[in-house]
Scaffold this active site. Sequence first.
Site, PDB file in Angstrom:
ATOM      1  N   TYR A   1       0.847  -1.192   0.000  1.00  0.00           N
ATOM      2  CA  TYR A   1       0.000   0.000   0.000  1.00  0.00           C
ATOM      3  C   TYR A   1       0.882   1.240   0.000  1.00  0.00           C
ATOM      4  O   TYR A   1       1.743   1.399   0.863  1.00  0.00           O
ATOM      5  CB  TYR A   1      -0.897  -0.047   1.238  1.00  0.00           C
ATOM      6  CG  TYR A   1      -1.980   1.003   1.336  1.00  0.00           C
ATOM      7  CD1 TYR A   1      -2.190   1.976   0.364  1.00  0.00           C
ATOM      8  CD2 TYR A   1      -2.839   1.015   2.427  1.00  0.00           C
ATOM      9  CE1 TYR A   1      -3.192   2.915   0.471  1.00  0.00           C
ATOM     10  CE2 TYR A   1      -3.865   1.946   2.558  1.00  0.00           C
ATOM     11  CZ  TYR A   1      -4.033   2.898   1.578  1.00  0.00           C
ATOM     12  OH  TYR A   1      -5.032   3.830   1.700  1.00  0.00           O
ATOM     13  N   CYS A   2       0.691   2.121  -0.988  1.00  0.00           N
ATOM     14  CA  CYS A   2       1.394   3.401  -1.066  1.00  0.00           C
ATOM     15  C   CYS A   2       2.905   3.173  -1.039  1.00  0.00           C
ATOM     16  O   CYS A   2       3.441   2.457  -1.878  1.00  0.00           O
ATOM     17  CB  CYS A   2       0.923   4.317   0.062  1.00  0.00           C
ATOM     18  SG  CYS A   2       1.533   6.012  -0.048  1.00  0.00           S
ATOM     19  N   LEU A   3       3.614   3.741  -0.074  1.00  0.00           N
ATOM     20  CA  LEU A   3       5.055   3.549   0.028  1.00  0.00           C
ATOM     21  C   LEU A   3       5.403   2.080   0.223  1.00  0.00           C
ATOM     22  O   LEU A   3       6.447   1.602  -0.247  1.00  0.00           O
ATOM     23  CB  LEU A   3       5.597   4.389   1.187  1.00  0.00           C
ATOM     24  CG  LEU A   3       7.076   4.312   1.524  1.00  0.00           C
ATOM     25  CD1 LEU A   3       7.933   4.556   0.315  1.00  0.00           C
ATOM     26  CD2 LEU A   3       7.405   5.312   2.631  1.00  0.00           C
TER      27      LEU A   3
ATOM     28  N   GLY B   1       3.901  -0.241  -1.297  1.00  0.00           N
ATOM     29  CA  GLY B   1       3.878  -0.765  -2.651  1.00  0.00           C
ATOM     30  C   GLY B   1       5.161  -0.476  -3.395  1.00  0.00           C
ATOM     31  O   GLY B   1       5.651  -1.312  -4.177  1.00  0.00           O
TER      32      GLY B   1
ATOM     33  N   LEU C   1      -1.528  -0.935  -4.079  1.00  0.00           N
ATOM     34  CA  LEU C   1      -2.606  -0.001  -3.780  1.00  0.00           C
ATOM     35  C   LEU C   1      -2.052   1.416  -3.769  1.00  0.00           C
ATOM     36  O   LEU C   1      -1.122   1.717  -3.011  1.00  0.00           O
ATOM     37  CB  LEU C   1      -3.236  -0.316  -2.418  1.00  0.00           C
ATOM     38  CG  LEU C   1      -3.719  -1.760  -2.191  1.00  0.00           C
ATOM     39  CD1 LEU C   1      -4.368  -1.876  -0.817  1.00  0.00           C
ATOM     40  CD2 LEU C   1      -4.673  -2.202  -3.281  1.00  0.00           C
TER      41      LEU C   1
END
Length: 599
Positions: A331-333, A335, A359
Site C-alpha cells: 500500500y502506497c510507500l 507498494g 494499492l
Amino acid sequence: MPGPTTVDTPEPAELLERLAALAGRAGRVGAAVVERLVVEHETFEIPAPEIVAATLEELARALLAEPDRLTAAILDWHARLAALQARQLARRIDPTLPPLWTPEPGDRRFADPDWEEDFRFDTLKQVYLMSCAWVRELVERAPGLDPKTRARAVFYIRLALEALAPTNHPATNPVVLREAAKSRGESLARGLERLLADLERGRGRLPAAPGRADAFVLGRDLATTEGAVVYETELAQLVQYAPRTETVRTRPLLIVPPWINKYYILDLRPRNSFVRWCVDQGLTVFVLSWVNPGPELAHKSFEDYLQEGPLSALEAIERATGERVVDVLGYCLGGTLTACLLAYLAARDERRVGRATFLTTMLDFAEPGELGVFIDERQLELLERHMAQRGCLEARHMQRVFALLRANDLVWSFFVQNYLLGREPPPFDLLHWNADGTRMPYMMHRFYLRALYLENRLVEPDAVRLLGVPIDLGRIRNPAYFLSTREDHIAPWRSTYAGARRLAGPVRFVLGGSGHIAGVVNPPEAGKYGYWTRAALPADPDTWLSAARFRPGSWWPHWLAWLRRGGGDRRVPARRPGEGGLRPIEPAPGRYVRVRADG
C-alpha cells in the site's frame, strides 16, 4: 410532547471574566512559542518559510516585469466585480436569474442555505469565488516563471485563498453568527477555550486532527482482528491473524503497509477492516507492523527496510506455514518497497512471490502531483540538515503536508467546527488514525525523497542498487493488480498508471472512486464509489479511462477473484498463529504500533 429546547447561556459578567482568563492563557501560549523558536531553535517547518518567501518574491518580480499586463489584469478584476454587482441587482428583481459564480462541485464550505438565500452572504460568497479565480489566473499566467516556481506559487497562493475564505472567519460565516447569537456568545468563548487548550498542548501548534487522542484504544476499538506477533526485527513486527474459516487458501498473503503511517488503516473497525475481510474469505493473512522510529534508528536505510521488512517476512512466513511462495500486497510507500522486493528477487532468480498487488502506489515519480511542490534541491537540503540534527523527521511534518494538500477538508472544516462553533467533534476512526503519525529515520527518508521523488531513479534500469543488487522494474514478471483512486491527491492516478506500465508481467489496472484512503478502505457492504476496469493498458491513461468499464460497489471482491486465479488456491486446514515454526511473541496488534509520536 417535549417542550422547546433551552440553551444554557452565560451572563455578560461571566463571559467577560472568562475572556479575561483566556487573554492570560493567550499570553502564556505566546511565551511558549517564543521559547520554542528562540531558545530551543526549533524553527524548521514544511513548507519552509524561506522557500515560501523566495517563491512569492519571484512571483512579484514576474508580475511587475510587465506592468501593462498587470494593469490589464487589475482592470479585468474591476470589470468582473461590476458585472457581478449588476447581476446581483438584477437577481433582486428576478430571483430566477442564475448567479455568475458558484462553488465547484464537492465544495462543502457554502452548503448552508444562507449562502444562497441571504443577499449579503450570497454576494460575499460570489465576490470571494470570483477573486479566487482571478488570482489563480494571474499566477498561472505570470510571465517568465519556471515550471517548478510556478507550481509552488500556485500552491502557496491557493493555501492563502483557502485561509481567507469567509467561512473561516466568525464575522462572515452565517452559521457561526447564528450559533453565537443563539448562545449569547457561549459558542465563541467555548471555541476560544478549545483553541487555547490545543495551542498550550502543542506549544503554539494545533493538533494534526481534532478530537481526543484517547478516543480509541488499539486492540479494543481499532485494530481488533485477532492474531499474534510471530516475528520481529528492529524495524518491523510480523502479525499473523487467526483464521475465521475451517480451511484456508494454501498460499499466504503478506501485506506491506507504508511506514509513513500505521498499518491499522487496513484494520480499523470490524465493519471496515480489509484485514478482517480477507481473513473471512479464507486467506492466511500476515501484516508488517513498522516501528515508530526515533533518533536511535537514524542510520536505518531503505535497504534496511527491505531486508528487515518483506525479505525477513518471507522467510518467517515459510517457517510458519511451510509455503515458500507468498502473495504480496503493498500500500502506497509499501507498494514502492514491494516493487523493489520483486525486482530484487527477479535479479537473483528467486521465486518467492506469486501475485503482487499495489494499492495507490507510485513507481514512476516524473509527475508526483502537488507533493512535488515540497521537493527540490534547496528544500531537500533544508530537510536533510534538520534530519541530520534530529536523527529523524518528526511525524507532524508529514501530517502537515498531507493536510495542506486538502486544507479545506482536513484543516479549515475542523477549525470552524472546533474553534468558531465550539463543537467537540465526534470520535472518527479515520481521523484518529490520521493523527497517529510516525517518524521517518534520517537515512531512509533521505534516500526515498532524493533518489525516488527528486531524481526518479527507480524507473531507470539498474540505477538503484539495494543490498548489492541492481533494481530493474522491467524484470518483474509477476502478475500484478494496481488499484489507484480517481481523486488521489497523494499518488495521482495518472502517475501510478505510468508506473504500472513499467512492469513486464501481466498487469490489471483498476481505478477506484474517491481518494487515497476512502477509495481503498471501501468494504463491499458500504456500496460506495465504484471502480473502473479495462484489460488493455494503452500509453495514455485518459485513453484507458475513455474505454474502461464502470462497476458499482467495492473493488475488494474483484481483487479477490483476480487473486484466486493464481496458483495456491488449494484449501488446507486453517493455520493458527503459533502452530507452525514460529511461536507467538505477543497478541496483535503488538507493541510497535502502540508507540505514538510526540511531535
